[in-house]
Design an enzyme around this catalytic site. Structure first.
Site, PDB file in Angstrom:
ATOM      1  N   PRO A  24      33.879  40.727  49.946  1.00  0.00           N
ATOM      2  CA  PRO A  24      35.299  40.506  49.646  1.00  0.00           C
ATOM      3  C   PRO A  24      35.997  41.814  49.308  1.00  0.00           C
ATOM      4  CG  PRO A  24      33.910  39.832  47.791  1.00  0.00           C
ATOM      5  CD  PRO A  24      32.989  40.161  48.924  1.00  0.00           C
ATOM      6  N   THR A  26      39.913  43.267  48.379  1.00  0.00           N
ATOM      7  CA  THR A  26      41.351  43.207  48.147  1.00  0.00           C
ATOM      8  C   THR A  26      42.041  44.269  48.988  1.00  0.00           C
ATOM      9  OG1 THR A  26      41.132  42.329  45.929  1.00  0.00           O
ATOM     10  CG2 THR A  26      43.086  43.671  46.347  1.00  0.00           C
ATOM     11  N   GLN A  98      37.438  33.972  48.733  1.00  0.00           N
ATOM     12  CA  GLN A  98      37.055  34.349  47.371  1.00  0.00           C
ATOM     13  C   GLN A  98      38.175  33.978  46.406  1.00  0.00           C
ATOM     14  OE1 GLN A  98      36.908  38.357  45.565  1.00  0.00           O
ATOM     15  NE2 GLN A  98      34.773  37.926  45.069  1.00  0.00           N
ATOM     16  N   HIS A 175      34.717  34.128  42.079  1.00  0.00           N
ATOM     17  CA  HIS A 175      34.538  35.533  41.672  1.00  0.00           C
ATOM     18  C   HIS A 175      34.295  35.578  40.157  1.00  0.00           C
ATOM     19  CE1 HIS A 175      34.615  39.744  41.549  1.00  0.00           C
ATOM     20  NE2 HIS A 175      35.822  40.007  41.998  1.00  0.00           N
ATOM     21  N   ALA A 177      32.559  38.135  38.807  1.00  0.00           N
ATOM     22  CA  ALA A 177      32.045  39.507  38.664  1.00  0.00           C
ATOM     23  C   ALA A 177      33.185  40.474  38.338  1.00  0.00           C
ATOM     24  CB  ALA A 177      31.356  39.915  39.973  1.00  0.00           C
ATOM     25  N   ASN A 178      32.813  41.739  38.178  1.00  0.00           N
ATOM     26  CA  ASN A 178      33.758  42.868  38.179  1.00  0.00           C
ATOM     27  C   ASN A 178      34.904  42.802  37.168  1.00  0.00           C
ATOM     28  OD1 ASN A 178      32.161  43.689  40.238  1.00  0.00           O
ATOM     29  ND2 ASN A 178      33.690  43.605  41.867  1.00  0.00           N
ATOM     30  N   TYR A 180      36.903  40.334  36.078  1.00  0.00           N
ATOM     31  CA  TYR A 180      38.033  39.401  36.193  1.00  0.00           C
ATOM     32  C   TYR A 180      37.797  38.180  35.287  1.00  0.00           C
ATOM     33  CZ  TYR A 180      39.225  42.764  39.641  1.00  0.00           C
ATOM     34  OH  TYR A 180      39.519  43.965  40.226  1.00  0.00           O
ATOM     35  N   ARG A 227      29.858  34.870  42.696  1.00  0.00           N
ATOM     36  CA  ARG A 227      29.528  36.302  42.643  1.00  0.00           C
ATOM     37  C   ARG A 227      29.366  36.770  41.189  1.00  0.00           C
ATOM     38  NH1 ARG A 227      32.260  41.747  45.388  1.00  0.00           N
ATOM     39  NH2 ARG A 227      30.279  42.259  46.347  1.00  0.00           N
ATOM     40  N   ARG A 270      20.271  47.755  38.675  1.00  0.00           N
ATOM     41  CA  ARG A 270      19.232  48.729  39.060  1.00  0.00           C
ATOM     42  C   ARG A 270      19.334  49.975  38.184  1.00  0.00           C
ATOM     43  NH1 ARG A 270      16.753  47.447  43.905  1.00  0.00           N
ATOM     44  NH2 ARG A 270      17.856  45.819  45.027  1.00  0.00           N
ATOM     45  N   GLY A 296      26.533  49.498  48.156  1.00  0.00           N
ATOM     46  CA  GLY A 296      25.956  50.755  48.616  1.00  0.00           C
ATOM     47  C   GLY A 296      24.824  50.602  49.615  1.00  0.00           C
ATOM     48  N   GLY A 317      30.757  46.317  52.209  1.00  0.00           N
ATOM     49  CA  GLY A 317      32.176  46.387  51.908  1.00  0.00           C
ATOM     50  C   GLY A 317      32.870  47.417  52.763  1.00  0.00           C
TER      51      GLY A 317
HETATM   52  C1  LIG Z   1      39.103  48.310  49.025  1.00  0.00           C
HETATM   53  C2  LIG Z   1      38.141  47.477  48.231  1.00  0.00           C
HETATM   54  C3  LIG Z   1      38.569  46.285  47.670  1.00  0.00           C
HETATM   55  C4  LIG Z   1      37.684  45.451  46.974  1.00  0.00           C
HETATM   56  N1  LIG Z   1      38.105  44.226  46.496  1.00  0.00           N
HETATM   57  C5  LIG Z   1      37.208  43.317  46.000  1.00  0.00           C
HETATM   58  C6  LIG Z   1      37.577  41.961  45.740  1.00  0.00           C
HETATM   59  O1  LIG Z   1      38.706  41.518  45.964  1.00  0.00           O
HETATM   60  N2  LIG Z   1      36.626  41.137  45.252  1.00  0.00           N
HETATM   61  C7  LIG Z   1      35.350  41.560  45.002  1.00  0.00           C
HETATM   62  O2  LIG Z   1      34.517  40.761  44.568  1.00  0.00           O
HETATM   63  N3  LIG Z   1      34.970  42.833  45.269  1.00  0.00           N
HETATM   64  C8  LIG Z   1      35.852  43.707  45.782  1.00  0.00           C
HETATM   65  N4  LIG Z   1      35.443  44.967  46.152  1.00  0.00           N
HETATM   66  C9  LIG Z   1      34.028  45.333  46.020  1.00  0.00           C
HETATM   67  C10 LIG Z   1      33.286  45.063  47.341  1.00  0.00           C
HETATM   68  O3  LIG Z   1      33.172  43.678  47.586  1.00  0.00           O
HETATM   69  C11 LIG Z   1      31.870  45.657  47.288  1.00  0.00           C
HETATM   70  O4  LIG Z   1      31.200  45.124  46.176  1.00  0.00           O
HETATM   71  C12 LIG Z   1      31.898  47.172  47.175  1.00  0.00           C
HETATM   72  O5  LIG Z   1      32.742  47.749  48.158  1.00  0.00           O
HETATM   73  C13 LIG Z   1      30.491  47.767  47.293  1.00  0.00           C
HETATM   74  O6  LIG Z   1      29.936  47.477  48.568  1.00  0.00           O
HETATM   75  P1  LIG Z   1      29.826  48.650  49.671  1.00  0.00           P
HETATM   76  O7  LIG Z   1      29.050  49.768  49.018  1.00  0.00           O
HETATM   77  O8  LIG Z   1      29.121  48.041  50.830  1.00  0.00           O
HETATM   78  O9  LIG Z   1      31.231  49.081  49.988  1.00  0.00           O
HETATM   79  C14 LIG Z   1      36.328  45.843  46.815  1.00  0.00           C
HETATM   80  C15 LIG Z   1      35.905  47.058  47.367  1.00  0.00           C
HETATM   81  C16 LIG Z   1      36.777  47.857  48.086  1.00  0.00           C
HETATM   82  C17 LIG Z   1      36.270  49.140  48.712  1.00  0.00           C
END
Ligand SMILES: Cc1cc2nc3c(=O)[nH]c(=O)nc-3n(C[C@H](O)[C@H](O)[C@H](O)COP(=O)(O)O)c2cc1C
Length: 360
Positions: A24, A26, A98, A175, A177-178, A180, A227, A270, A296, A317
């Site tokens: 997901p 944003t 999401q 969601h 996580a993170n 919110y 999540r 981790r 990552g 992502g």
């Molecule tokens: C531009 C951007 C917007 C994101 N928005 C959300 C979101 O709306 N919801 C969410 O759960 N994670 C969001 N994330 C986190 C990503 O889902 C993901 O966890 C993160 O990019 C790490 O994965 P990656 O290393 O493959 O990029 C966002 C990440 C990026 C780069």
């Protein structure tokens, strides 16, 4: 038999054509909080993922803390999302919505009239965020929700999930996580409530569990995912002693519910060392549904996660932003394009639907 990113998955009553998930993200392009044609094009371009999870989408006017994020609480939004689900399905993809409520990670300049900034407790996230009318601003102090407001918010989530199904989604991701709103309930640094939604691990988890149970009852367990991001400090989520206990409990409850998937941001766990690694192993042992891991990953680490660490799917992502045909590129060992971070969160089409496909 060893699993690869390209092995189809049949589990928990669902089928996916491969194990590559689009995480997901944003993008702040839903002008007026209504999903539009640009978004339909963007998601359809990425429909070769085994599963797409949309950008965070608010179940309530109170959850629209960021500029230009979409909602799923009124009819115009349901109609707007239909364009995306139809476009993705027309190209053979699967897509979950999401559901994201920003809670205290918010500024009133981003939100519609009549809404308010709410959180489990009146404790500020103390961060910065973009507003279109006032530029960068500090996140504002939230109002502590009354017990009735907490229960009403649970109902907003359930209605949002029903709306998502009406809009044609294959399911929803909660969601939690993170940093919110649901994460704000889980963490005692942001939740100092004294009612049944604060205090013990069971009480701090109650908001999340009532949402999950309500959505499972409304749309079905095979259409519901969630999540989590244990140990992740993002959005002012301070560390707390009961982290292991909290997520161990949540994994047990998710297993009892038979929820389709748990989507785990595992990077912070981790990095947390022995306890974090033990928690990740424990979650995999406890929760028997589909485990999606994230943060990552590249192709090699993803293969290891599937083959050795018993994950079922891996989400990507930023790689999906700039490589709309990411599964094809992985399969054919093609070079990946690096995304332009300057165009993240900007309002128009640049850096969204204009990344190229490889010649195939
Ligand atoms: C531009 C951007 C917007 C994101 N928005 C959300 C979101 O709306 N919801 C969410 O759960 N994670 C969001 N994330 C986190 C990503 O889902 C993901 O966890 C993160 O990019 C790490 O994965 P990656 O290393 O493959 O990029 C966002 C990440 C990026 C780069």
């Amino acid at each position: 038999m060893s699993q690869t990113l390209f092995t189809p998955l049949h589990k928990n009553g669902a089928e996916f054509s491969n194990r590559i998930v689009m995480a997901p993200m944003t993008r702040c392009r839903a002008i007026g909080n209504v999903p539009n044609d640009l978004m339909a094009t963007y998601y359809a371009q990425r429909a070769t993922a085994g599963l797409i999870i949309t950008e965070g989408t608010s179940p309530s006017p109170n959850g629209l803390g960021y500029a230009r994020i979409p909602g799923i609480f009124n009819q115009a939004q349901v109609e707007g999302w239909k364009k995306t689900t139809e476009a993705v399905h027309a190209t053979g993809g699967k897509i979950f919505l999401q559901i994201m409520h920003t809670g205290r990670v918010s500024h009133s300049a981003n939100m519609p009239e009549g809404s308010k900034i709410v959180a489990p407790s009146a404790i500020s996230a103390d961060g910065n965020m973009w507003t279109d009318s006032q530029g960068m601003q500090k996140t504002e102090m939230p109002e502590a929700m009354t017990t009735d407001e907490v229960k009403a918010t649970v109902q907003e989530y359930i209605q949002a999930a029903k709306n998502a199904i009406e809009a044609g989604f294959d399911g929803v991701e909660i969601h939690a996580a993170n940093g919110y709103l649901p994460n704000q309930f889980l963490n005692p640094n942001s939740n100092t409530r004294t009612d049944e939604y604060g205090g013990s691990t069971e009480n701090r988890s109650r908001f999340v569990l009532e949402i999950a149970q309500g959505i499972v009852d409304a749309i079905g367990k095979e259409k519901t995912g969630i999540r989590f991001s244990p140990y992740n400090p993002f959005n002012a989520m301070g560390q707390f002693d009961e982290t292991f206990e909290t997520y161990d409990y949540l994994a047990q409850e998710m297993n009892k519910l038979g929820i389709l998937y748990v989507h785990l941001l595992d990077g912070a766990a981790r990095a947390a060392g022995k306890e974090g690694l033990e928690l990740l192993a424990k979650i995999r042992e406890t929760y028997h549904g589909i485990l999606i891991v994230n943060a990552g990953y590249d192709k090699e680490r993803a293969a290891h996660a599937l083959d050795v660490e018993k994950a079922d799917m891996v989400s990507f992502g930023s790689k999906f932003i700039s490589n709309p045909d990411l599964p094809y590129r992985f399969e054919h060992n093609l070079e990946l394009v690096t995304p332009d971070q300057n165009t993240f969160y900007t309002p128009d089409a640049v850096g969204y639907t204009d990344y190229g496909f490889s010649e195939n």
